[in-house]
Write a protein that holds these residues in place. Structure first.
Motif, PDB file in Angstrom:
ATOM      1  N   THR A   1      -0.100  11.428   9.605  1.00  0.00           N
ATOM      2  CA  THR A   1       0.458  11.115  10.922  1.00  0.00           C
ATOM      3  C   THR A   1       0.116   9.691  11.323  1.00  0.00           C
ATOM      4  O   THR A   1       0.966   8.969  11.862  1.00  0.00           O
ATOM      5  N   ALA A   2      -1.108   9.271  11.058  1.00  0.00           N
ATOM      6  CA  ALA A   2      -1.504   7.898  11.384  1.00  0.00           C
ATOM      7  C   ALA A   2      -0.673   6.890  10.602  1.00  0.00           C
ATOM      8  O   ALA A   2      -0.257   5.858  11.147  1.00  0.00           O
ATOM      9  N   MET A   3      -0.408   7.176   9.307  1.00  0.00           N
ATOM     10  CA  MET A   3       0.412   6.258   8.511  1.00  0.00           C
ATOM     11  C   MET A   3       1.822   6.165   9.088  1.00  0.00           C
ATOM     12  O   MET A   3       2.412   5.081   9.168  1.00  0.00           O
ATOM     13  N   ALA A   4       2.375   7.298   9.513  1.00  0.00           N
ATOM     14  CA  ALA A   4       3.706   7.296  10.122  1.00  0.00           C
ATOM     15  C   ALA A   4       3.703   6.515  11.428  1.00  0.00           C
ATOM     16  O   ALA A   4       4.667   5.809  11.752  1.00  0.00           O
ATOM     17  N   GLN A   5       2.626   6.609  12.190  1.00  0.00           N
ATOM     18  CA  GLN A   5       2.536   5.850  13.436  1.00  0.00           C
ATOM     19  C   GLN A   5       2.480   4.349  13.169  1.00  0.00           C
ATOM     20  O   GLN A   5       3.136   3.561  13.860  1.00  0.00           O
ATOM     21  N   LEU A   6       1.680   3.952  12.184  1.00  0.00           N
ATOM     22  CA  LEU A   6       1.511   2.526  11.896  1.00  0.00           C
ATOM     23  C   LEU A   6       2.805   1.906  11.390  1.00  0.00           C
ATOM     24  O   LEU A   6       3.234   0.840  11.860  1.00  0.00           O
TER      25      LEU A   6
ATOM     26  N   GLU B   1       0.779  -1.223   0.000  1.00  0.00           N
ATOM     27  CA  GLU B   1       0.000   0.000   0.000  1.00  0.00           C
ATOM     28  C   GLU B   1       0.816   1.282   0.000  1.00  0.00           C
ATOM     29  O   GLU B   1       0.278   2.361   0.135  1.00  0.00           O
ATOM     30  N   ALA B   2       2.111   1.205  -0.077  1.00  0.00           N
ATOM     31  CA  ALA B   2       2.907   2.427  -0.085  1.00  0.00           C
ATOM     32  C   ALA B   2       4.302   2.128  -0.571  1.00  0.00           C
ATOM     33  O   ALA B   2       4.707   0.983  -0.693  1.00  0.00           O
ATOM     34  N   ILE B   3       5.038   3.165  -0.857  1.00  0.00           N
ATOM     35  CA  ILE B   3       6.471   3.086  -1.098  1.00  0.00           C
ATOM     36  C   ILE B   3       7.156   3.619   0.145  1.00  0.00           C
ATOM     37  O   ILE B   3       6.928   4.749   0.554  1.00  0.00           O
ATOM     38  N   LEU B   4       8.012   2.802   0.730  1.00  0.00           N
ATOM     39  CA  LEU B   4       8.774   3.202   1.901  1.00  0.00           C
ATOM     40  C   LEU B   4      10.220   3.392   1.487  1.00  0.00           C
ATOM     41  O   LEU B   4      10.834   2.485   0.933  1.00  0.00           O
ATOM     42  N   GLU B   5      10.740   4.555   1.749  1.00  0.00           N
ATOM     43  CA  GLU B   5      12.105   4.878   1.357  1.00  0.00           C
ATOM     44  C   GLU B   5      12.898   5.283   2.594  1.00  0.00           C
ATOM     45  O   GLU B   5      12.659   6.346   3.177  1.00  0.00           O
ATOM     46  N   LEU B   6      13.794   4.411   3.013  1.00  0.00           N
ATOM     47  CA  LEU B   6      14.639   4.696   4.170  1.00  0.00           C
ATOM     48  C   LEU B   6      15.923   5.351   3.683  1.00  0.00           C
ATOM     49  O   LEU B   6      16.676   4.774   2.906  1.00  0.00           O
TER      50      LEU B   6
ATOM     51  N   PRO C   1      -1.943  -3.488   6.705  1.00  0.00           N
ATOM     52  CA  PRO C   1      -0.928  -3.396   5.647  1.00  0.00           C
ATOM     53  C   PRO C   1       0.240  -2.480   6.009  1.00  0.00           C
ATOM     54  O   PRO C   1       1.398  -2.803   5.732  1.00  0.00           O
ATOM     55  N   MET C   2      -0.042  -1.339   6.623  1.00  0.00           N
ATOM     56  CA  MET C   2       1.046  -0.429   6.978  1.00  0.00           C
ATOM     57  C   MET C   2       1.908  -0.995   8.098  1.00  0.00           C
ATOM     58  O   MET C   2       3.129  -0.809   8.118  1.00  0.00           O
TER      59      MET C   2
ATOM     60  N   TYR D   1      -0.597   1.656  -6.552  1.00  0.00           N
ATOM     61  CA  TYR D   1      -0.819   2.192  -5.217  1.00  0.00           C
ATOM     62  C   TYR D   1      -2.227   1.939  -4.702  1.00  0.00           C
ATOM     63  O   TYR D   1      -2.604   2.473  -3.658  1.00  0.00           O
ATOM     64  N   VAL D   2      -3.013   1.168  -5.408  1.00  0.00           N
ATOM     65  CA  VAL D   2      -4.369   0.896  -4.969  1.00  0.00           C
ATOM     66  C   VAL D   2      -4.331  -0.102  -3.819  1.00  0.00           C
ATOM     67  O   VAL D   2      -3.688  -1.141  -3.901  1.00  0.00           O
ATOM     68  N   VAL D   3      -5.030   0.218  -2.729  1.00  0.00           N
ATOM     69  CA  VAL D   3      -5.119  -0.714  -1.617  1.00  0.00           C
ATOM     70  C   VAL D   3      -5.897  -1.939  -2.081  1.00  0.00           C
ATOM     71  O   VAL D   3      -6.972  -1.805  -2.665  1.00  0.00           O
TER      72      VAL D   3
END
Length: 738
Positions: free
Chosen positions: A80-85, A54-59, A129-130, A108-110
């Motif tokens: 903010t909720a996505m960052a928390q999850l 459900e997202a692209i995570l880039e560290l 998912p997150m 990017y569709v859930v």
């Protein structure tokens, strides 16, 4: 061009479809959902395509994270909720995250859903998912650290932003490990934390966008700027469906200072200039002769349409009729009953009236046949299709940017004729330069898609014990989903939500939707059908209770007696408010007051609310709202309280002040001076209680709207002795004399 900063060099990029263009060897395919992907289900991808993430995570090397989410941020704190999850399972402080809306691509569709931001669904769709995304990244970082430190992975743990080896005291930062982690296999079933281990989920985390908003760094659609850009303003036809016949003073307007060009478009005229103020002054000066629509149609406003006449017709309208709920024998029981209670309620059209004006910036590249557009929206993928359909440009040639919204309220969905993008696209193609179009407030009120004008015809029979034996409801309004372009030969769910499938235990109940068509293009307002139907239902609940001689709190207790969850809500709100007392009674300041109570079940959450009101010089003043929400479980209690407070404010404004009337096919209000909203001095204290029952997660963003307005209406009825059945209450002068 838009204030968007280029991404820093990628270190660990996790994507959902294996290798993504432009990401090179650092892209990893991650399958986190057991459900089949939308691409597979529609035959757009081979069967072995990984399930979507459900997202692209880039560290990044500095230990910060860039996260692309499939939702749009508009003040509801989804980012903010996505960052928390993600941060919870990654073990990284949410403050280290930058979160943006992902581009409108199928990737990017859930899974199992449409990519829209609405219905209070973003966080509950993404909860697992997150979390899995964060857990996967953390597992890979631990693997990379184990190789670097030459120890078994089982000996390693994490603390925020670091992998640690407790026995030796050694540790490595996430940024140091990112590139090595990107080369490792992706774990199929990463271990998730248990709730007792949570650092951030369920905790009052500060909003990650708070600083940017408070310092003016957040860029909205109206802030877009680029080299060579022109500004535009429009004047819409007085009624939808009318077209430009001719311009009477075009030469004079073209000669006005700063004017670049004048354009006759579908249903409007536009002026393009070097500054918006000049464009707006010029278009207002433009004299236009309009022609009537060639023939009647779904989106043609009749010159004889008025809300007063529509209300009269709705009282007796009988079709088309669609049944939404039919349990027991409501018709038979009502026909044989000795005691029947009847009432008709109505609410007006309601404008969105958001402070952010509609705008769109479009840039057409004629040589390449490509279009780039910046547009406030709640459904990027659907808007791509709508832009393509309207312009004839292939979707692959359209780049859509979805800026942070200056508020949602349901305004930015796909409503025909209520978005400025067709005009912006036509203008950029006509002038060959980027064009930013902004609607003036008057043009917004003229073309907004307001909440439907609605009516409920209610009948109930009362038994010897004072409790209802049958309930019949006829919801009379147009179809919102039909207005948005969907064919429907059934009850519109938005027309009956809050009326059908209530928690109250009516053994005989029937709910019908009577589709009364009017030529106004209607749209969703925050809380959608609940914003009117819960007022109807909870008001009639009190009428049923009064007819049976039963206190309204006791009536509700009896009607939810089989549900421990709902009884707990009632107990909590009564305790929080200092005990139930309906009144009237005299408060400490000498004012005569009363209280009302209401329950609501919007978007998978449950609420109970008590309101305390007084009446001064005929005007209702709401002093306190106590509301308890049970959304099953929560991510951020601060966000929950803020959303409940904001929703309560909107609901009370609908109750007290707001209403959009039409005369001769035109909206009477064309700006805030003709459309009064609740004044700040009338805002009550809002006290929010939260229960986490462990039920399936419900929504939060729209939940506060119906409870406060319904409870306050019941308090007004008790205090004044006059039952409010037609909103807004500003139409009536009340007396505190029950």
């Amino acid at each position: 061009m838009t204030g968007h900063q280029p991404l820093q060099p990628r270190a660990l990029v996790m994507s959902r479809r294996g290798l993504l263009g432009g990401m090179g060897a650092l892209a990893l395919g991650v399958a986190l959902s057991p459900r089949i992907s939308l691409a597979q289900a529609t035959g757009q991808a081979p069967a072995d395509t990984p399930n979507p993430l459900e997202a692209i995570l880039e560290l990044r090397p500095d230990g910060t994270v860039f996260l692309q989410m499939p939702y749009v941020e508009g003040g509801q704190a989804t980012s903010t909720a996505m960052a928390q999850l993600v941060g919870e399972e990654l073990d990284l402080d949410p403050a280290m995250f930058t979160v943006e809306c992902a581009p409108p691509l199928p990737a990017y569709v859930v899974p199992g859903t449409r990519r829209t931001t609405g219905g209070s669904s973003s966080v509950r769709r993404s909860y697992m998912p997150m979390r899995k995304l964060g857990a996967t990244a953390r597992a890979m970082l631990i693997q990379a650290a184990a190789a670097r430190l030459a120890v078994p992975g089982a000996e390693l743990a994490t603390e925020p932003g670091r992998v640690i080896h407790p026995s030796s005291g050694r540790s490595l930062g996430y940024g140091e490990l990112a590139r090595a982690a990107a080369e490792l296999p992706v774990p199929a079933t990463p271990e998730l934390r248990s709730p007792e281990q949570f650092r951030w989920i369920g905790k009052p985390v500060a909003r990650i966008d708070g600083r940017d908003k408070s310092t003016g760094r957040t860029r909205y659609s109206i802030d877009v700027s680029m080299e060579g850009m022109l500004l535009a303003s429009v004047k819409h036809a007085p009624r939808l469906g009318m077209q430009v016949r001719r311009l009477l003073n075009e030469d004079a307007v073209r000669a006005m200072r700063g004017v670049h060009s004048v354009h006759a478009l579908a249903g409007c005229v536009a002026v393009v200039a070097d500054r918006w103020w000049r464009a707006n002054r010029a278009v207002e000066a433009l004299q236009v002769e309009w022609s009537e629509a060639a023939e009647p149609g779904r989106f043609v406003m009749r010159a004889d349409f008025s809300t007063a006449k529509a209300r009269e017709e709705m009282r007796t309208a009988d079709g088309p009729r669609y049944n939404a709920e039919d349990i027991g024998d409501a018709e038979g029981v009502l026909a044989a009953a000795d005691k029947v209670v009847e009432a008709v309620y109505d609410v007006p059209f309601v404008s969105h009236a958001q402070i952010e004006p509609p705008s769109a910036t479009a840039s057409w590249n004629d040589a390449e046949g490509t279009l780039e557009i910046w547009l406030p929206n709640q459904a990027p993928d659907r808007f791509i299709k709508m832009i393509s359909d309207a312009s004839g440009i292939d979707p692959s040639k359209i780049t859509l940017h979805s800026p942070t919204l200056g508020g949602f309220f349901g305004r930015h969905f796909v409503y025909p004729h209520s978005s400025p993008f067709p005009q912006a696209v036509a203008l950029t193609r006509a002038v060959g330069r980027p064009v930013k179009l902004i609607w003036s407030r008057e043009q917004e009120f003229l073309r907004d898609a307001p909440r439907p004008l609605g009516m409920a015809r209610m009948r109930a029979s009362i038994g010897a014990d004072g409790m209802p034996t049958a309930l019949k409801i006829e919801a009379v309004c147009d179809s919102l989903v039909a207005s948005m372009g969907a064919a429907r030969e059934a009850a519109d769910p938005t027309a009956v939500e809050g009326l059908a499938e209530r928690v109250y235990q009516f053994k005989n109940r029937k709910v019908d939707h009577i589709a009364y068509r009017y030529p106004v293009v209607v749209g969703a307002l925050r809380s959608v059908g609940h914003s009117l139907n819960d007022f109807f239902m909870e008001s009639f609940v009190d009428e049923m209770a009064d007819a049976g001689g039963i206190d309204p709190l006791e009536w509700r207790r009896r009607m939810v007696s089989d549900s421990a969850r709902h009884l707990a809500l009632l107990d909590h709100v009564v305790e929080m408010s200092g005990g139930w007392r309906r009144g009237p009674y005299t408060a400490g300041d000498g004012t005569k007051r009363a209280r009302g109570i209401a329950m609501a079940s919007p978007f998978g959450s449950e609420t109970a609310t008590i309101a305390e009101v007084s009446i001064r010089d005929g005007e209702v003043q709401v002093h306190d709202i106590w509301t308890v929400i049970d959304p099953g479980r929560i991510v951020n209690p601060t966000s929950v309280r803020m959303q409940m407070q904001g929703g309560t404010a909107l609901g009370l404004s609908l109750l007290l002040s707001e209403g959009l009337e039409f005369e001769h096919g035109k909206a009477v209000a064309r700006n805030y001076d003709g459309y009064p909203m609740m004044a700040p001095y009338r805002m009550p204290r809002v006290h929010v209680g939260i229960i986490e029952s462990g039920a399936e997660m419900g929504g939060v963003g729209e939940i506060g709207v119906p409870g406060g307005m319904s409870a306050a209406a019941n308090a007004v009825a008790r205090l004044s002795g006059e039952r409010p059945r037609s909103l807004p209450l500003s139409k009536t002068r009340f007396a505190a004399g029950a």
